[in-house]
Design an enzyme around this catalytic site. Structure first.
Site, short mmCIF file in Angstrom:
data_model
loop_
_atom_site.label_atom_id
_atom_site.label_comp_id
_atom_site.label_asym_id
_atom_site.label_seq_id
_atom_site.Cartn_x
_atom_site.Cartn_y
_atom_site.Cartn_z
N PHE A 152 0.85 -1.19 0.00
CA PHE A 152 0.00 0.00 0.00
C PHE A 152 0.88 1.24 0.00
CE2 PHE A 152 -2.51 3.37 1.96
CZ PHE A 152 -3.63 3.35 1.14
N ASP A 237 9.13 2.91 1.80
CA ASP A 237 7.93 3.64 2.20
C ASP A 237 7.77 3.46 3.71
OD1 ASP A 237 5.41 4.48 2.90
OD2 ASP A 237 4.40 3.62 1.15
N LYS A 266 2.47 9.80 8.23
CA LYS A 266 1.60 9.62 9.40
C LYS A 266 2.07 10.29 10.70
CE LYS A 266 -1.13 5.78 7.76
NZ LYS A 266 -0.68 5.15 6.52
C1 LIG Z 1 -1.02 5.33 5.09
C2 LIG Z 1 0.00 4.92 4.11
C3 LIG Z 1 0.17 5.61 2.90
C4 LIG Z 1 -0.77 6.69 2.43
O1 LIG Z 1 -0.73 7.83 3.24
P1 LIG Z 1 -1.87 8.95 3.05
O2 LIG Z 1 -1.47 10.02 4.02
O3 LIG Z 1 -3.17 8.30 3.38
O4 LIG Z 1 -1.82 9.40 1.64
C5 LIG Z 1 1.23 5.23 2.08
N1 LIG Z 1 2.05 4.24 2.43
C6 LIG Z 1 1.92 3.54 3.58
C7 LIG Z 1 2.89 2.46 3.91
C8 LIG Z 1 0.88 3.86 4.46
O5 LIG Z 1 0.74 3.16 5.59
#
Ligand SMILES: *Cc1c(COP(=O)(O)O)cnc(C)c1O
Length: 421
Positions: A152, A237, A266
């Site tokens: 994700f 990421d 986050k």
């Molecule tokens: C939450 C998340 C995202 C997306 O972040 P948003 O602020 O919702 O755009 C991308 N990568 C990872 C691993 C995430 O947990």
């Protein structure tokens, strides 16, 4: 449309027209979410109160965002002090709090350059655009991005295309081309997919949204070696794993594998929208003047909060506290799992914890989160089979104990339901 109709339209601030209850949600919101039945009005630390005054223990942390808990005094101080100085000046000019946060991130990481944005998706968008320019500058065919199945990376069109979950990318017309998805933690598949046409390999150190699945050390080391061999960028990421979540300031330290590009979001703003892409100067130069940008990214208010958050979270005592809380939570969760037969496995690193639901509750992670709420505890799901916990990093032990007691009551209830049917 008649004039009178326009005049009779409800105006902003008319209290008798404003939605006051959770029931009004579907009347005013685009239906992309289906929120659980909690209308939060106040919160402190890891405790939340709803409109009726009911209290909840928050083990969800606003989806791994509220790293220092709700209404943290140091963050309120940083936010209000900056609110009296400067909110936003745009990237047309420079701002002191933006430069201070960039400096702090560079001091505390492998990186030499920072690009600020407002969300995880945007930080990844910047990373992927950087990778494409980096590759295309070497060869017109070097634009492939290798990513993991079930990964994700956000919800923009580029990030759902790179993400390994077709349910998020289907139905929006042609996806972005040149993405290869490989099974996660499969070294052979990764080796097979990476070639001279690869511009980047992107991985989550722990797959968060799809089930709290940690990468193995060997896998990340293999990705590092393949990127070196093929002159591709290793993008980690760390939107969910970064900023203290795993008990190290960043996950790459835990795994001992240094990326070329890292994205964070986050927890860095602890609830204020803020994200960043971090990289080395020699890669940053591929996103030259005018090639990318954002209006809000790096705004003064968000960066002042980010600086205070980073300062607090980078303290060794706080990070050590994450490891202690992990041990305590995981051993208690395993006990609950065994006593009531609800979890097959409790996994994760630091305060990113996944409880894999046992067979009778497969596919029911949302029902479990719903049930938890009726017992006064907030938990997340990760995929359909995993209950995910991502509480604040400084959650008190009394809140942990209360949260566990409520989860135990839920487990007992779930166990009864299956025995009786
Ligand atoms: C939450 C998340 C995202 C997306 O972040 P948003 O602020 O919702 O755009 C991308 N990568 C990872 C691993 C995430 O947990």
């Amino acid at each position: 449309m008649s004039q009178s109709h326009i005049h009779s339209a409800p105006g902003i601030g008319e209290p008798h027209r404003a939605p006051r209850t959770a029931d009004a949600y579907t009347e005013v919101m685009v239906p992309v979410y289906s929120p659980l039945d909690l209308l939060a009005v106040r919160a402190q630390g890891a405790t939340v109160w709803d409109a009726a005054g009911k209290e909840y223990i928050d083990l969800s942390g606003g989806i791994a965002v509220n790293a220092l808990g709700h209404c943290n005094p140091a963050l309120i101080e940083a936010l209000t002090a900056q609110a009296h100085r400067l909110w936003h000046i745009s990237n047309t000019y420079k701002s002191d709090s933006t430069l201070r946060l960039a400096g702090a991130l560079i001091r505390l990481t492998f990186a030499e350059r920072v690009f600020f944005a407002n969300s995880g998706a945007e930080a990844n968008e910047a990373a992927f655009k950087l990778a494409r320019r980096y590759g295309l500058q070497q060869s017109p065919r070097k634009y492939e991005i290798v990513s993991a199945q079930n990964s994700f990376h956000g919800r923009s069109l580029f990030t759902v295309s790179v993400g390994g979950q077709p349910k998020y990318s289907n139905g929006f017309g042609p996806a972005i081309e040149g993405i290869r998805h490989v099974p996660f933690n499969d070294l052979g598949a990764l080796e097979h997919a990476v070639s001279e046409n690869t511009c980047a390999v992107v991985l989550e150190p722990v797959q968060g949204e799809s089930g709290v699945l940690p990468a193995t050390r060997e896998y990340l080391a293999c990705a590092r070696a393949l990127c070196d061999r093929h002159n591709a960028l290793l993008i980690l990421d760390e939107v969910q794993t970064g900023v203290g979540r795993l008990g190290t300031l960043f996950a790459y330290e835990h795994f001992g594998v240094v990326p070329d590009v890292m994205t964070i979001a986050k927890a860095i703003g602890c609830g204020i929208p803020l994200s960043a892409m971090l990289t080395m100067a020699r890669f940053a130069e591929h996103l030259g003047q005018g090639t990318h940008g954002t209006t809000f990214g790096g705004n003064s208010l968000a960066c002042a909060v980010g600086e205070a958050a980073l300062h607090a979270i980078s303290q060794p005592e706080l990070l050590y506290g994450v490891l202690e809380r992990h041990d305590y939570l995981v051993s208690r969760l395993r006990q609950i799992g065994e006593r009531y037969g609800v979890f097959d496995e409790v996994r994760g690193i630091g305060l990113l914890i996944g409880c894999v639901l046992a067979e009778p509750w497969h596919g029911k992670a949302r029902d479990v989160a719903k049930g938890a709420l009726t017992h006064g505890v907030m938990v997340l799901q990760a995929g359909q089979d995993v209950m995910r916990l991502a509480p604040s990093l400084n959650i008190s032990y009394s809140e942990i104990d209360e949260g566990l007691a409520r989860l135990e009551a839920l487990a007992q209830e779930l166990n009864h339901e299956t025995v009786n049917c």
